[in-house]
Design an enzyme around this catalytic site. Structure first.
Site, PDB file in Angstrom:
ATOM      1  N   ARG A 120       0.601 -12.859 -17.661  1.00 28.50           N
ATOM      2  CA  ARG A 120       0.075 -11.487 -17.550  1.00 28.50           C
ATOM      3  C   ARG A 120       1.211 -10.459 -17.527  1.00 28.50           C
ATOM      4  O   ARG A 120       1.074  -9.365 -18.045  1.00 28.50           O
ATOM      5  CB  ARG A 120      -0.774 -11.345 -16.279  1.00 28.50           C
ATOM      6  CG  ARG A 120      -1.941 -12.314 -16.204  1.00 28.50           C
ATOM      7  CD  ARG A 120      -2.837 -12.230 -17.444  1.00 28.50           C
ATOM      8  NE  ARG A 120      -4.057 -12.993 -17.264  1.00 28.50           N
ATOM      9  CZ  ARG A 120      -4.202 -14.284 -17.574  1.00 28.50           C
ATOM     10  NH1 ARG A 120      -3.179 -14.974 -18.083  1.00 28.50           N
ATOM     11  NH2 ARG A 120      -5.357 -14.880 -17.390  1.00 28.50           N
ATOM     12  N   ASP A 143      18.423 -10.696   7.341  1.00 29.27           N
ATOM     13  CA  ASP A 143      17.790  -9.998   8.469  1.00 29.27           C
ATOM     14  C   ASP A 143      18.358 -10.582   9.758  1.00 29.27           C
ATOM     15  O   ASP A 143      18.684 -11.768   9.815  1.00 29.27           O
ATOM     16  CB  ASP A 143      16.274 -10.181   8.428  1.00 29.27           C
ATOM     17  CG  ASP A 143      15.551  -9.229   9.372  1.00 29.27           C
ATOM     18  OD1 ASP A 143      14.917  -8.279   8.879  1.00 29.27           O
ATOM     19  OD2 ASP A 143      15.626  -9.426  10.604  1.00 29.27           O
ATOM     20  N   ASP A 155      15.643  -0.530   8.708  1.00 32.28           N
ATOM     21  CA  ASP A 155      14.890   0.408   9.535  1.00 32.28           C
ATOM     22  C   ASP A 155      15.796   1.447  10.177  1.00 32.28           C
ATOM     23  O   ASP A 155      15.441   2.060  11.158  1.00 32.28           O
ATOM     24  CB  ASP A 155      14.105  -0.351  10.603  1.00 32.28           C
ATOM     25  CG  ASP A 155      15.018  -1.145  11.533  1.00 32.28           C
ATOM     26  OD1 ASP A 155      16.248  -1.092  11.342  1.00 32.28           O
ATOM     27  OD2 ASP A 155      14.511  -1.811  12.450  1.00 32.28           O
ATOM     28  N   CYS A 208       9.235   3.624  13.593  1.00 33.35           N
ATOM     29  CA  CYS A 208       7.988   2.856  13.624  1.00 33.35           C
ATOM     30  C   CYS A 208       7.649   2.432  15.048  1.00 33.35           C
ATOM     31  O   CYS A 208       6.492   2.195  15.379  1.00 33.35           O
ATOM     32  CB  CYS A 208       8.097   1.624  12.739  1.00 33.35           C
ATOM     33  SG  CYS A 208       8.423   2.024  11.031  1.00 33.35           S
TER      34      CYS A 208
END
Lengths: 66, 347
Positions: B17, B65, B135, B191
């Site tokens: 696709r 991370d 972040d 956040c």
């Protein structure tokens, strides 16, 4: 003084420069880009950029989360 | 670019696709499969980025991370589940586990580490693009400067509340992050303090991912030359067109790369809004040894292959990593954190 800030009409105290506007909104020192009538202004240009009633201003806050 | 071998028939089955989409096609698919990217931060943005790029067949994905999975992550960090919380898996380990069964043909390279001046050059080695899932602005400026110095494109993404923004910065072609902002203060809006809803994160990361795909397949004429910004709750969308780079930009114009200048780095930093202080020790930690040492004096000690969690009788918690980092959880007071660190680890 009437200005169009981020698409909304806002009435502020009289202001001569972009810096005055940003100061009135309590945004000095924030990670912010200002655009006046479609032109991006660097932070050094804020103090020398005049504002006039009806001016279109975009204040873009840089977002830090992720 | 790395060489990635895959049978043509297999490739057509998996990516049909995407290859039918003519701007990518077979040639673009091969470019994606021969590309290498670094995702920095595997939280909300990073998990969406990794999901898109692994499914798209980007050949080599390095993920870094410093953190492990916690329950409050599950609302938006789409690769993680309750078992990851129970096992306290580092995010990159949990992500790799999920992504490997999504697409086993992609080379996944998880790195549990804090991205700093000390390891950034090594992390960038061999990469064609860096994707921002961080972040905080401190790390973004480090990525911005390191990428511009190394000539590697960098996609910025940020999300908080219902607001998000994204831009692709390309050395020599576009301004950089420092052309727009010099200060890295998020004004207390993170956040962890004002929250975030998952859809805005997905949208930001999807903007980043599609620009990554355009870049990697070489669709230069289709690249977005603006900073996209929106508030999906209050129905606002705005594009800030890129102009010329700021002539005084210390990164892309003056080539001073301030974040790469060595200076006395703070060994202890408070992680904003998380009641956590991170302390970087100067020596690796042998976790099994530390488990034996601390078990008699701590309320509870839990070890997994990646970290050691120590519940202290004082109420705080230490989370220790093999690279020498320690998270002191339950306080934002750096002095208090250092006191506990000195009391129990003492180096």
């Amino acid at each position: 003084m009437e200005l169009i800030i981020n698409g909304q009409t806002q009435v502020l105290e009289p202001a001569d420069t972009m810096e005055d506007v940003i100061k009135q909104l309590g945004l000095l020192g924030k990670p912010l880009v200002a655009e006046a009538n479609g032109v991006v202004l660097t932070a050094e240009q804020w103090a020398t950029t005049s504002v006039v009633p009806g001016m279109r201003i975009e204040l873009v806050h840089f977002v830090g989360g992720g | 670019m790395e060489e990635m071998q895959m049978d043509s028939e297999q490739m057509k089955q998996r990516y049909s696709r995407q290859m039918l989409f003519s701007p990518i096609g077979e040639a673009g698919q091969r470019k994606l499969m021969n590309s290498a990217v670094l995702i920095v931060g595997m939280g909300a943005l990073g998990t969406v980025l990794a999901n898109h790029l692994v499914r798209a067949g980007v050949g080599h994905i390095r993920m870094v991370d410093r953190d492990y999975v916690e329950k409050s992550n599950l609302q938006r960090q789409l690769l993680y589940d309750e078992q990851d919380v129970v096992h306290m898996y580092p995010k990159v380990i949990a992500a790799e586990k999920k992504l490997r069964i999504v697409n086993s043909t992609v080379k996944l390279e998880p790195v549990v580490a804090d991205v700093t001046l000390a390891n950034i050059a090594e992390l960038l080695e061999g990469m064609d693009l860096v994707l921002d899932g961080t972040d905080n602005f401190q790390t973004r400026f480090l990525l911005n400067d390191a990428c511009y110095k190394a000539g590697i494109p960098f996609t910025y993404g940020g999300a908080v509340s219902s607001r998000g923004m994204s831009a692709l910065f390309v050395p020599g072609r576009t301004p950089c992050l420092r052309c727009f902002i010099q200060a890295g203060d998020s004004g207390g809006e993170t956040c962890d303090t004002i929250g975030v809803i998952a859809p805005v994160v997905d949208i930001v990361a999807s903007y980043q991912a599609v620009e990554a795909m355009k870049l990697l397949v070489g669709a230069e004429d289709q690249r977005r030359s603006s900073l996209v910004t929106f508030d999906i709750w209050h129905n606002r969308f705005y594009e800030l067109k890129f102009g010329e780079p700021h002539p005084g930009c210390p990164c892309c114009q003056l080539k001073q790369y301030p974040a790469l200048e060595w200076r006395e780095r703070d060994a202890a930093v408070s992680l904003c809004g998380r009641e956590t202080v991170q302390i970087r020790g100067n020596a690796p930690l042998e976790l099994a040894v530390w488990k034996e040492r601390l078990s008699p004096i701590a309320r509870e000690v839990t070890l997994n292959p990646f970290l050691l969690r120590v519940e202290l009788s004082e109420g705080e918690r230490l989370v220790m990593f093999p690279d020498g980092r320690v998270l002191v959880q339950g306080t934002e007071d750096i002095v208090r954190a250092k006191t506990l660190y000195a009391r129990y680890i003492g180096q």
